[in-house]
Design a protein around this motif. Sequence first.
Motif, PDB file in Angstrom:
ATOM      1  N   TYR A 187      16.495   5.080  68.974  1.00  0.00           N
ATOM      2  CA  TYR A 187      17.890   5.529  69.013  1.00  0.00           C
ATOM      3  C   TYR A 187      18.789   4.695  68.102  1.00  0.00           C
ATOM      4  N   LEU A 188      18.410   3.443  67.907  1.00  0.00           N
ATOM      5  CA  LEU A 188      19.326   2.533  67.215  1.00  0.00           C
ATOM      6  C   LEU A 188      18.930   2.200  65.784  1.00  0.00           C
ATOM      7  N   GLU A 189      17.757   2.672  65.336  1.00  0.00           N
ATOM      8  CA  GLU A 189      17.305   2.201  64.018  1.00  0.00           C
ATOM      9  C   GLU A 189      18.239   2.618  62.876  1.00  0.00           C
ATOM     10  N   ASN A 190      18.964   3.722  63.027  1.00  0.00           N
ATOM     11  CA  ASN A 190      19.886   4.118  61.948  1.00  0.00           C
ATOM     12  C   ASN A 190      21.350   3.950  62.339  1.00  0.00           C
ATOM     13  N   ILE A 219      12.807  -6.417  80.040  1.00  0.00           N
ATOM     14  CA  ILE A 219      12.668  -5.072  79.479  1.00  0.00           C
ATOM     15  C   ILE A 219      11.205  -4.795  79.128  1.00  0.00           C
ATOM     16  N   MET A 220      10.735  -3.586  79.446  1.00  0.00           N
ATOM     17  CA  MET A 220       9.348  -3.221  79.163  1.00  0.00           C
ATOM     18  C   MET A 220       9.225  -2.838  77.685  1.00  0.00           C
ATOM     19  N   ASP A 221       8.033  -3.033  77.149  1.00  0.00           N
ATOM     20  CA  ASP A 221       7.798  -2.768  75.726  1.00  0.00           C
ATOM     21  C   ASP A 221       8.139  -1.329  75.341  1.00  0.00           C
ATOM     22  N   ASP A 222       7.704  -0.360  76.177  1.00  0.00           N
ATOM     23  CA  ASP A 222       7.952   1.043  75.799  1.00  0.00           C
ATOM     24  C   ASP A 222       9.442   1.389  75.883  1.00  0.00           C
ATOM     25  N   THR A 223      10.162   0.731  76.787  1.00  0.00           N
ATOM     26  CA  THR A 223      11.612   0.944  76.869  1.00  0.00           C
ATOM     27  C   THR A 223      12.279   0.411  75.603  1.00  0.00           C
ATOM     28  N   LEU A 224      11.855  -0.766  75.181  1.00  0.00           N
ATOM     29  CA  LEU A 224      12.406  -1.367  73.958  1.00  0.00           C
ATOM     30  C   LEU A 224      12.111  -0.489  72.745  1.00  0.00           C
ATOM     31  N   GLN A 225      10.903   0.048  72.684  1.00  0.00           N
ATOM     32  CA  GLN A 225      10.530   0.928  71.574  1.00  0.00           C
ATOM     33  C   GLN A 225      11.388   2.184  71.545  1.00  0.00           C
ATOM     34  N   THR A 226      11.652   2.722  72.720  1.00  0.00           N
ATOM     35  CA  THR A 226      12.481   3.929  72.812  1.00  0.00           C
ATOM     36  C   THR A 226      13.904   3.635  72.338  1.00  0.00           C
ATOM     37  N   ILE A 268      25.226   4.500  75.743  1.00  0.00           N
ATOM     38  CA  ILE A 268      25.037   3.704  76.962  1.00  0.00           C
ATOM     39  C   ILE A 268      23.599   3.919  77.447  1.00  0.00           C
ATOM     40  N   PHE A 269      22.859   2.824  77.564  1.00  0.00           N
ATOM     41  CA  PHE A 269      21.501   2.871  78.116  1.00  0.00           C
ATOM     42  C   PHE A 269      21.540   2.292  79.534  1.00  0.00           C
ATOM     43  N   ALA A 270      20.884   2.961  80.473  1.00  0.00           N
ATOM     44  CA  ALA A 270      20.752   2.407  81.828  1.00  0.00           C
ATOM     45  C   ALA A 270      19.265   2.313  82.143  1.00  0.00           C
ATOM     46  N   ASP A 271      18.791   1.084  82.349  1.00  0.00           N
ATOM     47  CA  ASP A 271      17.362   0.863  82.578  1.00  0.00           C
ATOM     48  C   ASP A 271      17.020   1.001  84.062  1.00  0.00           C
ATOM     49  N   TYR A 296      15.717 -12.564  77.321  1.00  0.00           N
ATOM     50  CA  TYR A 296      14.678 -11.926  76.497  1.00  0.00           C
ATOM     51  C   TYR A 296      15.175 -10.642  75.830  1.00  0.00           C
ATOM     52  N   SER A 297      15.765  -9.746  76.619  1.00  0.00           N
ATOM     53  CA  SER A 297      16.198  -8.468  76.027  1.00  0.00           C
ATOM     54  C   SER A 297      17.308  -8.681  75.008  1.00  0.00           C
ATOM     55  N   ALA A 298      18.258  -9.572  75.311  1.00  0.00           N
ATOM     56  CA  ALA A 298      19.357  -9.833  74.355  1.00  0.00           C
ATOM     57  C   ALA A 298      18.788 -10.334  73.030  1.00  0.00           C
ATOM     58  N   ILE A 299      17.796 -11.206  73.109  1.00  0.00           N
ATOM     59  CA  ILE A 299      17.163 -11.707  71.877  1.00  0.00           C
ATOM     60  C   ILE A 299      16.518 -10.545  71.121  1.00  0.00           C
ATOM     61  N   CYS A 300      15.806  -9.683  71.842  1.00  0.00           N
ATOM     62  CA  CYS A 300      15.180  -8.505  71.208  1.00  0.00           C
ATOM     63  C   CYS A 300      16.235  -7.599  70.564  1.00  0.00           C
TER      64      CYS A 300
END
Length: 196
Positions: free
Chosen positions: A32-35, A21-28, A138-141, A50-54
Amino acid sequence: MNKQELDKIKNRALEEHIPIIMDDTLQTIRKYLENKKVDRFLEIGTAVGYSAICFTEFLSDNGRIDTIERDKERVKEAKINIKNMNLENTIRIYEGDALEILPELNEKYDVIFIDAAKGKYPFFLNQSLRLISKDGIIFADNILYKGYVMSDYNKHKQRTAVRNLREYIKEVSENPNLKTEILEVGDGLAVSRIKI
């Protein structure tokens, strides 16, 4: 979370050209999920974990991530990475083909992240709609796939992937039960929220 260990996993994946997963995708996704209270998270396409850990940062206290991967070598590496991060009780890897595993799942997930075979995205969507909880996301990368999806790209090599990604976008955009945004972050991210 052990940031040093996480950076090691990330750098090794990048060196070995393993798509993560790219950094900017993770940030985006974070925005959406912070609350949102995430108890159950499903990831289709583990790679090296990696992404699952993030994604564990978005989980509630007893939250869990189920992730699916068919590549045996990557499963092996993901297990080591997850163990090194002390997350074996939080992340469960289903080993095998998502085409066979998804129809066997019957749990409801608050978030589903799709990042596996591009040619199978319509199937993954179909299964995700069955498994997503009432107010889920649902997120689709990689949905824009190097820009091919929105261009008149028609080379034989990637034709099936491009056609099926276009079909995915069409389905999520026209589904009356979904509110979908297609974002130009990373290699494209489709964000579909279930309308309550």
